[in-house]
Structure formats: C-alpha cells, structure tokens
Design a protein around this motif. Structure first.
Motif, short mmCIF file in Angstrom:
data_model
loop_
_atom_site.label_atom_id
_atom_site.label_comp_id
_atom_site.label_asym_id
_atom_site.label_seq_id
_atom_site.Cartn_x
_atom_site.Cartn_y
_atom_site.Cartn_z
N THR B 176 -5.08 4.38 -4.02
CA THR B 176 -5.74 3.32 -3.25
C THR B 176 -6.86 3.93 -2.38
O THR B 176 -7.93 3.33 -2.25
CB THR B 176 -4.76 2.55 -2.34
OG1 THR B 176 -4.04 3.49 -1.54
CG2 THR B 176 -3.79 1.72 -3.15
N ALA B 233 -1.78 -2.88 0.16
CA ALA B 233 -2.48 -1.60 0.24
C ALA B 233 -1.62 -0.61 1.02
O ALA B 233 -0.49 -0.91 1.39
CB ALA B 233 -3.84 -1.78 0.88
N TYR B 237 -5.24 3.77 2.48
CA TYR B 237 -6.31 2.86 2.07
C TYR B 237 -7.00 2.31 3.32
O TYR B 237 -8.22 2.35 3.43
CB TYR B 237 -5.73 1.72 1.24
CG TYR B 237 -6.69 0.57 0.97
CD1 TYR B 237 -7.59 0.63 -0.08
CD2 TYR B 237 -6.69 -0.57 1.78
CE1 TYR B 237 -8.47 -0.43 -0.33
CE2 TYR B 237 -7.56 -1.63 1.55
CZ TYR B 237 -8.44 -1.55 0.48
OH TYR B 237 -9.31 -2.59 0.26
#
Lengths: 285, 285
Positions: B176, B233, B237
């Motif tokens: 991510t 997420a 991230y």
C-alpha cells in the motif's frame, strides 16, 4: 522529401525546430503554436502545429513522437498521411511498439533529445541525436538532414543501441520514480546496490536476446549516472511527481516481458515493474 | 499498580481510555487534553495528557506507545519515572527495539488496536487486544486489567506472535505504501503475486529464526487480507500519503536484517525495503 512529425511534445517539437529549414510539418491534436526555447541561449522561436485530423496530404517520412501509451490514438490517421513508399520512424522511449506498425516500412529510433514540455512551451535541455538502423533509406535521410543540427547515427546493430538505452533507463527511471528522489539517490549505498541489481538483471535479459556488452557494462552505466548533478531527474520522475501516467510498459514492461519469454528469474525488475505498472493503473482509474 | 503510558497517539490514547478506571496516566510532550472517540458508537471522552518532562513520580508499569523512530527521544525521561521493579512494555509496531531498553525489565507487546489520530483527536476503529509473553508479572497484570475491556493474551511463544504480525504487516504495509493504493491492489494479479513473494520471503526469515507456521500460512494471510474492504489501508499508507516518516525500520528493516543475519537471498524484501527506507531518508532531509 516531405517530413511530418506527430506529437508536439518535447521530442517532437525539438525535431520540428531543428529541421525547420526543410519541408517539415508538426502535427498534433489541434492547430496551435508551440513556443520552443533553447535552455543554453534563451533563444526562442514559434513552431506551428497542424491538427493531424485535418491533414489530407501524404508525407515521405513520418516521425512518431507521441508518448508510447498514446500510440493507438494516432494509428487511424497514420494511414491517411502516408503513401506506399512512406517510412515511419518511432521516435519514442523504450521498445516493443513496432508490431503495431505492421504493413508500414517502420524503424525504431533511439532518441537522445532532452527537454521539458509545459503546456504549449518546450524548453530544450540538450542533445539533438537520433540512432537508426543503417540502410539505403536512412543513408538518404542522413544526407537530407546533413545541413541541420540533428545528428543521425546509423547503426549496424540497432538492437544493441535500443537495449543500451533501455537498460540505461531501467536503473535511473525506475529508482527516481519509485523513491520520488532525484539522482541524489545514488549517494544511498542501498539504493546504489539496488540500482546495480536492476542493471545486472537488465543485462541478463539483453544477453538472452543475443545482445552483449563489455564486461564493465554495469560499472560504465553507474559511472554515466554519476555525471548527472544531484538534482537531475528522469521523465518518469517528473511524470510520477505530477501524477501522470508513466511510460513503464515500453521500458520496464518491455524488458520484463523479454525476460519472461526466456524464463529468467529477475526479481528486482519484477518487483519494481509490478509497482510502477500498478501506480499507472491507479492513475488511470 | 501505578500505570503510565507514554505517547498520546492512537494506540497510547486507546490504552489510557480503556484502562481509565485504574490508576493510569497518559504522558506526552506537553500537558493537553485528547478527545477520544469510539467509531462504532460515536461516544466521546476527554483524556488528559501530562508532560513527560514534568513527571517526578515513578510508575510500576510503563507502556511505550510512541512511534518506533521516536523512541530515543523518550529514553532519558524513562529513567526518571521508573524504579528498580518497574516493568516496561513496548506497545509499538514491529520489533527490534528491546535492546534499547537494556537494564529495564522490558517486554515486547504485539498490539491489535486500530485507530487514527488527527491533531488532538483519536478515533478508535477496532480491537483492544495486546499479546505479551506469559510470566508471573503478565499474569498479575492480566488480573489487574480483568475489569476493563482490554484483552491481554498471554503467549507461551511471544516470538511466534511477533513474527505473525511482522509478516502480516510486511505484505500489505509494504505494497500500500509503495503503490499508494489501498487494499484494492490485491485485485491486480501481479500485485497479488508480489504480495505472495514478499510473504514467502518473510516466512523464510521467520523459519531461519526458528519460528514455524502451518503450511497454509501464506494463503491464510492472503485470505485475511481479502476480508478487508477495497478502501482499507495501512498506517504506512497513511504516513506515505501525508509525507510522514514511516515505521519501516521496525517492520521491513527488522525482517530484512534478520534475513541478512542468516545470509538469506530475499530480493523482494530487499527491493521494497530499500525503496521505503530511502523514501524516509528523503522525508527527513
């Protein structure tokens, strides 16, 4: 010899500018005027752009200088502006697009022209140099442009020249884009090591394709990178920082797919290519 | 049992909140009040924070919940607020920081508490679960907190629990952050493949450290990832998207260094760790 250049970007506009004493037409999406500036001298000139869709005449030589991922959009018009003897020159980054030009007498060029485009302005940084396979046509083209500042280098082994630039781009384009840092990144020993590993794998793929270089190849490329100032960056870096789609498929993607074809285990390329390709996918959502 | 928690972030504030019926003090850089909100119910409360530098009393248990890269900043004060029998619990991501606590009776916790901090507000998403090595002290702690909503899981093999979370974070945090995409990235087959390769290498390192899991381990982790919605997420991230320093050294860096110690060839981890570590360097310039 009537010459057309499709794509009023940094490369296309520079070619149109350097050839402007010849019969040259720069073609784009619409009629407009590009401002072209030489970085060194500050000298400026205006380069007219004609809308590709409005052109009905044909050209003897057509340079394609649109981004690699935009080539499909100009293929229908290419038919209209060429005749049976026309030559088409792919003046783009990377490789792998010649199959899209089946039926044309087409050449993959290796372009060394650097500059930057912002809206309707192109600033040329350095070099006016194009490499092409040596044959009767390219000899003739070389004679025609000999009065201009464009250097045409005719190669016995164009594949070797193409792979040289592919691998050159593989190291620095990949790392500047993924780390979002300029050439300064080579001062980080781990990044330098990763760069070497990418280059070694790139060389492995080139070797499998029958292309060989000096033993010192990887060191030579690193030495060449070190010539750049810390602030230097790559087209893929600028595309990334501006959230634009990058030309990953024609560079890293092309190399990776050739590696796959030869069943090579190239995890450094695999990892970085996968990440770059996915970033493109995210940008196109 | 006097308890202190250093670090009024998402985890620290959540622990202070869930233990607020006990003798608990939340410590930070300065005196202030955090607003703590339960995402599910919308219920809010205020949690006071005392400046760590102003504290002169000692605590029996100190949870350290600052970011892993901030631990050096609180070590001098830790001396002041502990006594010879104090226990210190690292309630942080990743691993590898226990050596910094030499001379203390210190524990590495594995924390499953998720939430998000924005300025002086923490929103708790889910879980109040902490894993610790089972011993006389942790049994006593478990008894003390048994009246609260904090679940303390006492582990025979805490290393196995630590490595489980390390590898869990290795796949999704890495991808991510580097691709700047949410959990949706697993729908890209190449990214899924890269994810599996990272997990396999992580497992290889864990195995070299004497930690083993079921044969289905990699598939199980992927299955667990798939439970998350496309928009989910990771902390890495969010740190990346906000240009903040990530906890890469305590997660990917720790795993990579253990791999190096065992002389393992782990190119997927090497590549992604190098890029993440360099991004941190760029952010700290």
């Amino acid at each position: 010899m009537k010459i057309a250049i499709i794509g009023p970007g940094a490369v296309g506009t520079a070619i149109a500018s350097v050839l402007d004493t010849l019969d040259v037409t720069l073609l784009g999406r619409q009629d407009k005027v590009m401002t072209f500036e030489e970085r060194d001298t500050g000298e400026r000139k205006s380069i007219p752009v004609k809308a590709l869709s409005s052109v009905t005449t044909t050209f003897d030589v057509v340079f394609i200088a649109v981004k690699t991922h935009q080539i499909d959009t100009i293929l229908p018009q290419l038919k209209t502006i060429t005749h049976a003897q026309s030559k088409v020159i792919l003046a783009q980054n990377g490789s792998g697009l010649l199959p899209k030009l089946e039926g044309y007498d087409a050449y993959q060029a290796v372009v060394y022209i650097s500059g930057e485009k912002q809206e309707d302005k192109v600033r040329h940084d350095k070099d006016y140099r194009i490499q092409l396979k040596q044959d009767a046509f390219t000899e003739q083209l070389k004679a025609v442009i000999s009065t201009t500042a464009l250097t045409l280098e005719l190669e016995d082994n164009i594949e070797k020249a193409i792979w040289f630039k592919l691998i050159f781009n593989l190291g620095m384009n990949t790392l500047t884009a993924l780390s979002r840092d300029t050439a300064r990144l080579l001062k980080d020993d781990s990044m330098l090591e990763l760069c070497k590993n990418l280059l070694k794998e790139g060389l492995q793929v080139a070797n499998a394709e029958g292309i060989t270089y000096e033993d010192s190849f990887v060191d030579d490329v690193i030495a060449a990178y070190r010539i750049f100032s810390d602030e230097s960056a790559t087209s893929m870096y600028y595309d990334t920082m501006n959230e634009r789609v990058t030309e990953v498929e024609a560079i890293q993607g092309y190399i990776y797919r050739q590696g796959q074809k030869h069943q090579l285990h190239i995890p450094y390329i695999e990892t970085t290519y996968t990440l770059l390709a996915h970033q493109n996918e995210v940008r196109q959502r």
